[in-house]
Design a protein around this motif. Structure first.
Motif: not given
Ligand SMILES: [Zn+2]
Length: 292
Positions: A131-136, A162-167
């Motif tokens: 996943c693409t993981v973005i820590e806020h 965190f937000t996640i997006a499947y790759i």
């Protein structure tokens, strides 16, 4: 029994009971048994069947490790499969999605896995490239170029760390992305050739202006009457003289030095004056000695 008010803990508990869900901390993964409440869970972990299983696991660290590893794999597979199915590659708050995941009654519980918290698991997904993981952080981050979507997302993501997006790494998805890139590069090619054309037009305009200016300058030169050039030569003043301590004068003269005689008048006068003065004082002393 009165109906629980909306939003209260009681209301949520009732809803969970209705759905067949109970609190995660009352679930025993070893026995795969869900207890209704704290009391039920306490009873369960003291039950002979549970204690026997725990003892077996304690005596066999290998088995325990394998079990945790198995649950971790299952948990990850289920989590990622659901993420891909319901959201594709779209970004979503990790906690919000986790709520969706545990909505499935038969999900693997995280406390049976090697991950102690959701944040730890999410970081693992990022590190593994799943996943693409973005820590806020505390500061606001731009999530999307589209402003409308941005506002929507901000509401959804409030309180999300965190937000996640499947790759999607399937061959179909890769082909789709390649196609997108090609379209983009064709577009940029068109843009750059347009830019080159514009640059050529600008250069032609600039050259035209310069030619016009040159013509007008030449014309002014032809029209103008040539006036005589006035030359003025001023007298160069004498170089400064340097006087040495000994009274010798050094006169710089085009690279060579002229050495003048010392000022004998001044030096001689001073010496004579001092001599006369000393002489007078000596005489006075002698006179004073005679009187005594
Ligand atoms: Zn148990």
């Amino acid at each position: 029994m009165g109906k629980a008010e909306f939003g209260t803990a009681k209301y949520v508990a009732n809803k969970m009971k209705a759905k067949g869900l109970s609190k995660l901390k009352f679930y025993c993964q070893i026995c795969e048994k869900q207890c209704r409440d704290d009391n039920g869970f306490k009873c369960h972990i003291e039950s002979p069947s549970h204690l026997r299983k725990v003892k077996e696991l304690a005596q066999d660290p290998m088995k325990r490790r394998n079990m945790i590893e198995d649950y971790s794999k299952q948990f990850q597979n289920d989590f990622v499969r659901l993420l891909k199915m319901s959201h594709g590659e779209k970004e979503i708050g990790a906690n919000r999605f986790y709520q969706e995941y545990i909505g499935n009654k038969e999900h693997i519980h995280m406390n049976s896995t090697k991950w102690k918290a959701l944040s730890q698991f999410v970081k693992h997904l990022g590190d593994s490239g799943i996943c693409t993981v973005i820590e806020h952080g505390k500061e606001e981050t731009d999530l999307d170029e589209n402003e409308e979507e941005d506002e929507e997302e901000e509401e959804e993501l409030s309180g999300e760390k965190f937000t996640i997006a499947y790759i999607d790494k399937s061959s179909e998805a890769i082909r789709r992305k390649e196609l997108g890139k090609q379209k983009q590069s064709v577009k940029t090619d068109e843009e750059s050739s347009l830019a080159r054309l514009q640059e050529q037009i600008n250069r032609a305009k600039r050259n035209h202006v310069e030619e016009e200016e040159e013509k007008s300058v030449n014309k002014r030169l032809r029209d103008a009457n040539h006036e005589p050039i006035k030359l003025s030569i001023s007298k160069v003043s004498d170089p400064p003289r340097t006087i040495m301590k000994c009274g010798m004068r050094i006169k710089p003269d085009f690279g060579a030095f002229k050495i003048a005689k010392p000022d004998s008048n001044k030096l001689g006068f001073k010496k004579a004056d001092v001599f006369k003065k000393e002489n007078r004082e000596a005489k006075i002393k002698v006179n004073a000695g005679d009187k005594k």
